[in-house]
Design a protein around this motif. Structure first.
Motif, PDB file in Angstrom:
ATOM      1  N   SER A  46       0.834  -1.205   0.000  1.00  0.00           N
ATOM      2  CA  SER A  46       0.000   0.000   0.000  1.00  0.00           C
ATOM      3  C   SER A  46       0.869   1.255   0.000  1.00  0.00           C
ATOM      4  N   ILE A  47       1.916   1.241   0.825  1.00  0.00           N
ATOM      5  CA  ILE A  47       2.814   2.393   0.897  1.00  0.00           C
ATOM      6  C   ILE A  47       3.523   2.595  -0.430  1.00  0.00           C
ATOM      7  N   SER A  48       3.957   1.514  -1.058  1.00  0.00           N
ATOM      8  CA  SER A  48       4.654   1.623  -2.348  1.00  0.00           C
ATOM      9  C   SER A  48       3.753   2.226  -3.415  1.00  0.00           C
ATOM     10  N   LEU A  49       2.490   1.784  -3.470  1.00  0.00           N
ATOM     11  CA  LEU A  49       1.559   2.312  -4.466  1.00  0.00           C
ATOM     12  C   LEU A  49       1.279   3.789  -4.223  1.00  0.00           C
ATOM     13  N   LEU A  50       1.047   4.147  -2.955  1.00  0.00           N
ATOM     14  CA  LEU A  50       0.756   5.544  -2.637  1.00  0.00           C
ATOM     15  C   LEU A  50       1.976   6.435  -2.858  1.00  0.00           C
ATOM     16  N   THR A  51       3.162   5.913  -2.537  1.00  0.00           N
ATOM     17  CA  THR A  51       4.381   6.685  -2.750  1.00  0.00           C
ATOM     18  C   THR A  51       4.598   6.959  -4.237  1.00  0.00           C
ATOM     19  N   THR A  52       4.320   5.973  -5.051  1.00  0.00           N
ATOM     20  CA  THR A  52       4.516   6.115  -6.491  1.00  0.00           C
ATOM     21  C   THR A  52       3.608   7.174  -7.088  1.00  0.00           C
ATOM     22  N   THR A  53       2.380   7.296  -6.547  1.00  0.00           N
ATOM     23  CA  THR A  53       1.391   8.183  -7.161  1.00  0.00           C
ATOM     24  C   THR A  53       1.173   9.484  -6.405  1.00  0.00           C
ATOM     25  N   SER A  54       1.866   9.701  -5.288  1.00  0.00           N
ATOM     26  CA  SER A  54       1.571  10.862  -4.446  1.00  0.00           C
ATOM     27  C   SER A  54       2.562  12.001  -4.588  1.00  0.00           C
ATOM     28  N   GLY A  55       3.520  11.875  -5.496  1.00  0.00           N
ATOM     29  CA  GLY A  55       4.443  12.976  -5.731  1.00  0.00           C
ATOM     30  C   GLY A  55       5.341  13.292  -4.551  1.00  0.00           C
ATOM     31  N   ILE A  56       5.767  12.272  -3.817  1.00  0.00           N
ATOM     32  CA  ILE A  56       6.641  12.513  -2.673  1.00  0.00           C
ATOM     33  C   ILE A  56       8.017  12.994  -3.131  1.00  0.00           C
ATOM     34  N   PHE A  57       8.549  12.371  -4.176  1.00  0.00           N
ATOM     35  CA  PHE A  57       9.905  12.680  -4.606  1.00  0.00           C
ATOM     36  C   PHE A  57       9.965  13.408  -5.954  1.00  0.00           C
ATOM     37  N   TYR A  58       8.818  13.683  -6.554  1.00  0.00           N
ATOM     38  CA  TYR A  58       8.799  14.422  -7.812  1.00  0.00           C
ATOM     39  C   TYR A  58       7.441  15.113  -7.921  1.00  0.00           C
TER      40      TYR A  58
END
Length: 284
Positions: free
Chosen positions: A181-193
């Protein structure tokens, strides 16, 4: 004294005791130190690199995302893993026997998980402020925003970690689901870009979840002023950030205790023994 208030007071005391015990545990110390050092090393090697097409340091863009990710991993995945393990070893069964024991248990988990995560976050934050000159030197307003974002972010993650952990009894499955869940949200939530680089429909979906707002609040407090140009509407949206995180926190705090109590009603000595036997078979 009101029974619920008494349970909360016991939960606060229990959380503080567990946190102090963790400070004496070599395993916990090494694990938290490893995470902090790994993040600091990444920042060190990024300090001379700029984002393509801009003058913004890559480390300045990465640091807020790192801090947001620490809140999410510690609050969500940490709670899920702990709850699954403590269902298996009988800790929850013992908490169930106390009046309003699940309320006290939840409060204790919030305290110990928050305190442990804040120690790691503080190490990374101090190192980032020292090594990354491009990071804004926060004033009173920025520090207030940062503290509010962290507090609401933890409160938005921890109860939902308890909800997920209460629904899955197998520690391996619970840990895998939380990290997925964290990986999916991190990928789509613009944390690093910048999230503005994504399709508009995905931007809308990402703004439903607290992870996007947690990272946005971190950037609003720490990122250079010019970085706001990459945000939606070219605005940090501080009030919206605190409002959305507050709603997620409120919903989690209202839902987690009854779900935990419902799960605890199904706990019994025989169920704990069966889980212990399955755990021994997995190890064997």
């Amino acid at each position: 004294m009101n029974p619920v208030a008494h349970a909360v007071r016991l939960g606060l005391a229990r959380g503080w005791i567990e946190f102090r015990h963790g400070l004496t545990s070599s395993t916990d110390i090494y694990f938290n130190a490893f995470i902090a050092i790994a993040f600091v090393v990444v920042l060190y090697f990024q300090r001379e690199v700029t984002l393509p097409g801009t003058n913004l340091s890559l480390s300045a863009a990465t640091l807020p995302g790192m801090l947001a990710l620490l809140v999410v991993v510690g609050g969500l995945a940490g709670t899920v893993g702990t709850l699954s393990v403590e269902r298996e070893d009988g800790t929850l069964l013992r908490a169930k026997a106390l009046p309003h024991g699940m309320t006290g248990y939840l409060v204790g988990k919030i305290i110990v998980t928050s305190a442990g995560g804040l120690v790691t976050m503080l190490i990374v934050l101090v190192a980032g402020l020292v090594m990354v000159p491009a990071i804004r030197q926060p004033g009173a307003g920025e520090w207030t925003l940062f503290a509010g974002t962290v507090a609401l972010g933890l409160l938005a993650m921890l109860p939902w970690g308890a909800v997920i952990g209460s629904l899955i009894s197998n520690p391996q499955a619970a840990g895998g689901l939380s990290m997925l869940s964290i990986s999916l949200l991190t990928t789509t939530s613009g944390i690093f870009y910048p999230i503005t680089s994504m399709p508009e429909w995905l931007q809308v979906v990402s703004q439903i979840f607290p992870l996007y707002w947690l990272a946005l609040g971190m950037r609003a407090a720490l990122a250079p002023d010019g970085a706001v140009a990459a945000e939606i509407g070219q605005s940090w949206r501080e009030f919206e950030t605190l409002g959305v995180l507050g709603l997620w926190a409120l919903a989690g705090l209202l839902l987690a205790p009854p779900i935990l109590r419902r799960m605890a009603r199904r706990e019994s000595g025989s169920a704990v023994q069966q889980r212990r036997e399955r755990a021994i078979q997995r190890v064997g």
